[in-house]
Design a protein around this motif. Structure first.
Motif, mmCIF file in Angstrom:
data_model
loop_
_atom_site.group_PDB
_atom_site.id
_atom_site.type_symbol
_atom_site.label_atom_id
_atom_site.label_comp_id
_atom_site.label_asym_id
_atom_site.label_seq_id
_atom_site.Cartn_x
_atom_site.Cartn_y
_atom_site.Cartn_z
ATOM 1 N N THR A 176 12.337 -17.625 1.828
ATOM 2 C CA THR A 176 11.458 -16.448 1.888
ATOM 3 C C THR A 176 11.906 -15.496 2.985
ATOM 4 O O THR A 176 11.919 -14.274 2.793
ATOM 5 C CB THR A 176 9.994 -16.877 2.116
ATOM 6 N N GLY A 177 12.293 -16.055 4.127
ATOM 7 C CA GLY A 177 12.787 -15.220 5.215
ATOM 8 C C GLY A 177 14.026 -14.448 4.804
ATOM 9 O O GLY A 177 14.185 -13.271 5.173
ATOM 10 N N GLU A 178 14.894 -15.084 4.028
ATOM 11 C CA GLU A 178 16.119 -14.418 3.585
ATOM 12 C C GLU A 178 15.830 -13.303 2.583
ATOM 13 O O GLU A 178 16.565 -12.315 2.504
ATOM 14 C CB GLU A 178 17.074 -15.449 2.963
ATOM 15 N N LEU A 179 14.749 -13.483 1.813
ATOM 16 C CA LEU A 179 14.401 -12.473 0.801
ATOM 17 C C LEU A 179 13.646 -11.287 1.382
ATOM 18 O O LEU A 179 13.643 -10.195 0.809
ATOM 19 C CB LEU A 179 13.523 -13.114 -0.292
ATOM 20 N N THR A 180 12.980 -11.498 2.512
ATOM 21 C CA THR A 180 12.096 -10.480 3.073
ATOM 22 C C THR A 180 12.894 -9.290 3.598
ATOM 23 O O THR A 180 13.780 -9.456 4.440
ATOM 24 C CB THR A 180 11.244 -11.074 4.204
ATOM 25 N N PRO A 181 12.593 -8.085 3.117
ATOM 26 C CA PRO A 181 13.343 -6.887 3.544
ATOM 27 C C PRO A 181 12.831 -6.348 4.874
ATOM 28 O O PRO A 181 11.675 -6.570 5.233
ATOM 29 C CB PRO A 181 13.058 -5.897 2.420
ATOM 30 N N ASP A 182 13.672 -5.655 5.587
ATOM 31 C CA ASP A 182 13.251 -5.014 6.832
ATOM 32 C C ASP A 182 12.426 -3.762 6.542
ATOM 33 O O ASP A 182 11.632 -3.329 7.372
ATOM 34 C CB ASP A 182 14.467 -4.633 7.683
ATOM 35 N N LEU A 183 12.645 -3.194 5.367
ATOM 36 C CA LEU A 183 11.858 -2.045 4.936
ATOM 37 C C LEU A 183 10.707 -2.541 4.063
ATOM 38 O O LEU A 183 10.914 -3.332 3.148
ATOM 39 C CB LEU A 183 12.764 -1.084 4.131
ATOM 40 N N ARG A 184 9.503 -2.132 4.351
ATOM 41 C CA ARG A 184 8.293 -2.476 3.586
ATOM 42 C C ARG A 184 8.015 -3.982 3.512
ATOM 43 O O ARG A 184 7.674 -4.501 2.440
ATOM 44 C CB ARG A 184 8.387 -1.918 2.168
ATOM 45 N N PRO A 185 8.126 -4.705 4.603
ATOM 46 C CA PRO A 185 7.847 -6.144 4.531
ATOM 47 C C PRO A 185 6.387 -6.451 4.186
ATOM 48 O O PRO A 185 6.103 -7.473 3.553
ATOM 49 C CB PRO A 185 8.192 -6.638 5.940
ATOM 50 N N GLY A 186 5.475 -5.570 4.583
ATOM 51 C CA GLY A 186 4.063 -5.791 4.251
ATOM 52 C C GLY A 186 3.819 -5.682 2.753
ATOM 53 O O GLY A 186 3.119 -6.517 2.159
ATOM 54 N N ASP A 187 4.391 -4.666 2.134
ATOM 55 C CA ASP A 187 4.272 -4.531 0.682
ATOM 56 C C ASP A 187 4.983 -5.683 -0.021
ATOM 57 O O ASP A 187 4.508 -6.184 -1.048
ATOM 58 C CB ASP A 187 4.867 -3.198 0.215
ATOM 59 N N PHE A 188 6.112 -6.104 0.522
ATOM 60 C CA PHE A 188 6.848 -7.215 -0.084
ATOM 61 C C PHE A 188 5.992 -8.483 -0.107
ATOM 62 O O PHE A 188 5.906 -9.169 -1.128
ATOM 63 C CB PHE A 188 8.149 -7.477 0.674
ATOM 64 N N ALA A 189 5.342 -8.775 1.002
ATOM 65 C CA ALA A 189 4.504 -9.976 1.061
ATOM 66 C C ALA A 189 3.369 -9.894 0.047
ATOM 67 O O ALA A 189 3.089 -10.859 -0.686
ATOM 68 C CB ALA A 189 3.940 -10.148 2.473
ATOM 69 N N GLN A 190 2.722 -8.749 -0.003
ATOM 70 C CA GLN A 190 1.609 -8.595 -0.947
ATOM 71 C C GLN A 190 2.116 -8.616 -2.383
ATOM 72 O O GLN A 190 1.436 -9.120 -3.291
ATOM 73 C CB GLN A 190 0.861 -7.298 -0.649
ATOM 74 N N ALA A 191 3.315 -8.089 -2.602
ATOM 75 C CA ALA A 191 3.885 -8.089 -3.948
ATOM 76 C C ALA A 191 4.187 -9.518 -4.405
ATOM 77 O O ALA A 191 3.924 -9.877 -5.556
ATOM 78 C CB ALA A 191 5.161 -7.250 -3.976
ATOM 79 N N MET A 192 4.725 -10.328 -3.504
ATOM 80 C CA MET A 192 5.008 -11.727 -3.856
ATOM 81 C C MET A 192 3.716 -12.447 -4.256
ATOM 82 O O MET A 192 3.678 -13.219 -5.212
ATOM 83 C CB MET A 192 5.668 -12.441 -2.677
ATOM 84 N N MET A 193 2.651 -12.191 -3.491
ATOM 85 C CA MET A 193 1.394 -12.862 -3.788
ATOM 86 C C MET A 193 0.765 -12.345 -5.074
ATOM 87 O O MET A 193 0.219 -13.111 -5.869
ATOM 88 C CB MET A 193 0.446 -12.726 -2.589
ATOM 89 N N ASP A 194 0.866 -11.032 -5.301
ATOM 90 C CA ASP A 194 0.363 -10.480 -6.561
ATOM 91 C C ASP A 194 1.141 -11.048 -7.744
ATOM 92 O O ASP A 194 0.555 -11.374 -8.788
ATOM 93 C CB ASP A 194 0.491 -8.948 -6.558
ATOM 94 N N LEU A 195 2.445 -11.155 -7.577
ATOM 95 C CA LEU A 195 3.263 -11.710 -8.656
ATOM 96 C C LEU A 195 2.836 -13.144 -8.969
ATOM 97 O O LEU A 195 2.680 -13.524 -10.139
ATOM 98 C CB LEU A 195 4.741 -11.686 -8.255
ATOM 99 N N GLY A 196 2.631 -13.925 -7.924
ATOM 100 C CA GLY A 196 2.213 -15.306 -8.124
ATOM 101 C C GLY A 196 0.833 -15.418 -8.748
ATOM 102 O O GLY A 196 0.553 -16.336 -9.516
ATOM 103 N N ALA A 197 -0.030 -14.470 -8.416
ATOM 104 C CA ALA A 197 -1.406 -14.528 -8.908
ATOM 105 C C ALA A 197 -1.530 -14.034 -10.349
ATOM 106 O O ALA A 197 -2.431 -14.456 -11.069
ATOM 107 C CB ALA A 197 -2.307 -13.710 -7.989
ATOM 108 N N THR A 198 -0.627 -13.137 -10.763
ATOM 109 C CA THR A 198 -0.824 -12.512 -12.075
ATOM 110 C C THR A 198 0.257 -12.853 -13.098
ATOM 111 O O THR A 198 -0.008 -12.820 -14.293
ATOM 112 C CB THR A 198 -0.885 -10.973 -11.931
ATOM 113 N N ILE A 199 1.468 -13.158 -12.669
ATOM 114 C CA ILE A 199 2.563 -13.396 -13.619
ATOM 115 C C ILE A 199 3.190 -14.771 -13.431
ATOM 116 O O ILE A 199 3.318 -15.553 -14.376
ATOM 117 C CB ILE A 199 3.636 -12.294 -13.489
ATOM 118 N N CYS A 200 3.551 -15.086 -12.214
ATOM 119 C CA CYS A 200 4.199 -16.379 -11.938
ATOM 120 C C CYS A 200 3.113 -17.416 -11.667
ATOM 121 O O CYS A 200 3.033 -18.006 -10.597
ATOM 122 C CB CYS A 200 5.151 -16.249 -10.748
ATOM 123 N N THR A 201 2.281 -17.631 -12.664
ATOM 124 C CA THR A 201 1.087 -18.471 -12.543
ATOM 125 C C THR A 201 1.439 -19.954 -12.670
ATOM 126 O O THR A 201 2.505 -20.302 -13.188
ATOM 127 C CB THR A 201 0.080 -18.075 -13.631
#
Length: 356
Positions: A176-201
């Motif tokens: 996860t640390g390797e995937l996390t971008p320096d730009l928009r890390p907050g959106d990235f974290a929320q996007a990962m969680m949204d993906l897990g909650a809605t698609i990667c169920t």
DNA sequence: CATACGTGGGG
DNA sequence: TCCCCAAGTAT
């Protein structure tokens, strides 16, 4: 000259820009792009509430809390009993005690402003590995590795990690640390969680709709559902106890007391009840009553906890005088504000159905 | 690393 | 009915 494909984070963020869930504590990606950042208090409060708790359940509690205590200083100044009362029904009550302690620490030792780094947030009560990283990323755009249950699932599938949880968590955090971008890390974290909650169920993931499917090894192998591999869990034992609801005939008030600060339902309120023992000995009867009275059996409440099942025999009696020991009379109209866990609300419903 | 710690909803 | 699980933490 071949063109390099977009990195995973870019594919994910483009999806998030179009499909981010609208949540009461969230600043949407378009607003963040315009420089608007969320209130750290609201981020913190939502993160504590969301620990092991669904978004649907949290929403109404979150609204009541921010309405009643708009800022961390307001919460810090509230009596703990009021915070526990507002938390009643959410579960994991150590969260509420730590929430209040954390608010007081922020108010008194940090001048009412939350620390801004994961490392400093981590020292506050109730804030662990996940929550410190989440607040730092979401509220302050620190590129911290945010790993919750959703991210564990997404990342374990991306890399087809075979090591069962919880041992596999180490590798997941590194990836996860390797995937996390320096730009928009907050959106990235929320996007990962949204993906897990809605698609990667957990079951029947929607790989067809997944924006990062080209990066996913589990999808390529056609076996997304086998991840994350988990260690089998132990079976839950059963316990039994008895609860004694003393009722004041005049107004239907019940006698409540405060449970011990630590342990099950710590700091919460209850009608006097026995200890909860291994269930081999059958019904306890009124031998466990806190004081003599004309106790009448009125059924058994069944309640499932995380690590055991409880059968609680409920007794009631009309009591004119104050029972011995510390406690207070609570009339039915006051029950809403009492720090009564769901289990105890079931007990009251069994003992005093006419007043509900 | 294992265990204690709530509750409600979904399959 | 039962099992799983949901933005985990503390010890």
């Amino acid at each position: 000259m071949p063109i390099a494909p977009p990195p995973l984070s870019q594919d994910l963020l483009e999806w998030y820009d179009r499909h981010a869930r609208t949540l009461p504590w969230r600043v949407p990606p378009q607003a963040r792009a315009a420089g608007i950042m969320p209130d750290p208090y609201r981020v913190w409060l939502s993160e504590i509430m969301l620990q092991q708790t669904t978004v649907a359940t949290v929403k109404s509690y979150f609204a009541r809390f921010v309405n009643r205590w708009p800022g961390v200083t307001d919460l810090a100044e509230a009596p703990e009993a009021e915070v526990l009362g507002a938390w009643a029904g959410l579960g994991y009550y150590a969260r509420a005690r730590n929430l209040h302690a954390c608010a007081r620490t922020v108010a008194t030792e940090h001048g009412g402003a939350f620390p801004t780094t994961a490392a400093t947030l981590r020292a506050l009560p109730g804030i662990g590995e996940y929550t410190s990283a989440a607040i730092a990323a979401i509220a302050f755009d620190e590129p911290a590795a945010v790993v919750d249950g959703n991210v564990e699932r997404v990342v374990s599938r991306l890399f087809a990690i075979e090591t069962p949880l919880p041992a596999g968590k180490k590798e997941i955090r590194i990836r996860t640390g390797e995937l996390t971008p320096d730009l928009r890390p907050g959106d990235f974290a929320q996007a990962m969680m949204d993906l897990g909650a809605t698609i990667c169920t957990p079951t029947r993931p929607g790989c067809i709709l997944c924006p990062i499917r080209p990066h996913c090894r589990a999808a390529a192998e056609g076996r997304p559902e086998v991840f994350p591999v988990k260690k089998p869990k132990a079976e839950v034992p059963s316990r039994r106890g008895a609860a004694f609801v003393a009722i004041r005939p005049g107004d239907g008030a019940v006698w409540l007391r405060k449970r011990a600060t630590t342990g099950m339902l710590g700091g919460m309120s209850e009608p006097p009840s026995s200890n909860w023992n291994a269930r081999s000995d059958g019904e306890l009867g009124t031998t466990a009553a806190p004081f003599p009275a004309g106790w009448q059996a009125c059924g058994t409440v069944l309640h499932g906890f995380t690590h055991f099942k409880l059968a609680l025999d409920v007794y009631r009696a009309d009591i004119e005088h104050d029972p011995p020991g510390a406690g207070w009379w609570s009339p039915p109209e006051a029950w809403d504000g009492e720090a009564l866990p769901t289990l105890m609300r079931k007990v009251l419903a069994a003992a005093a159905p006419a007043t509900r």
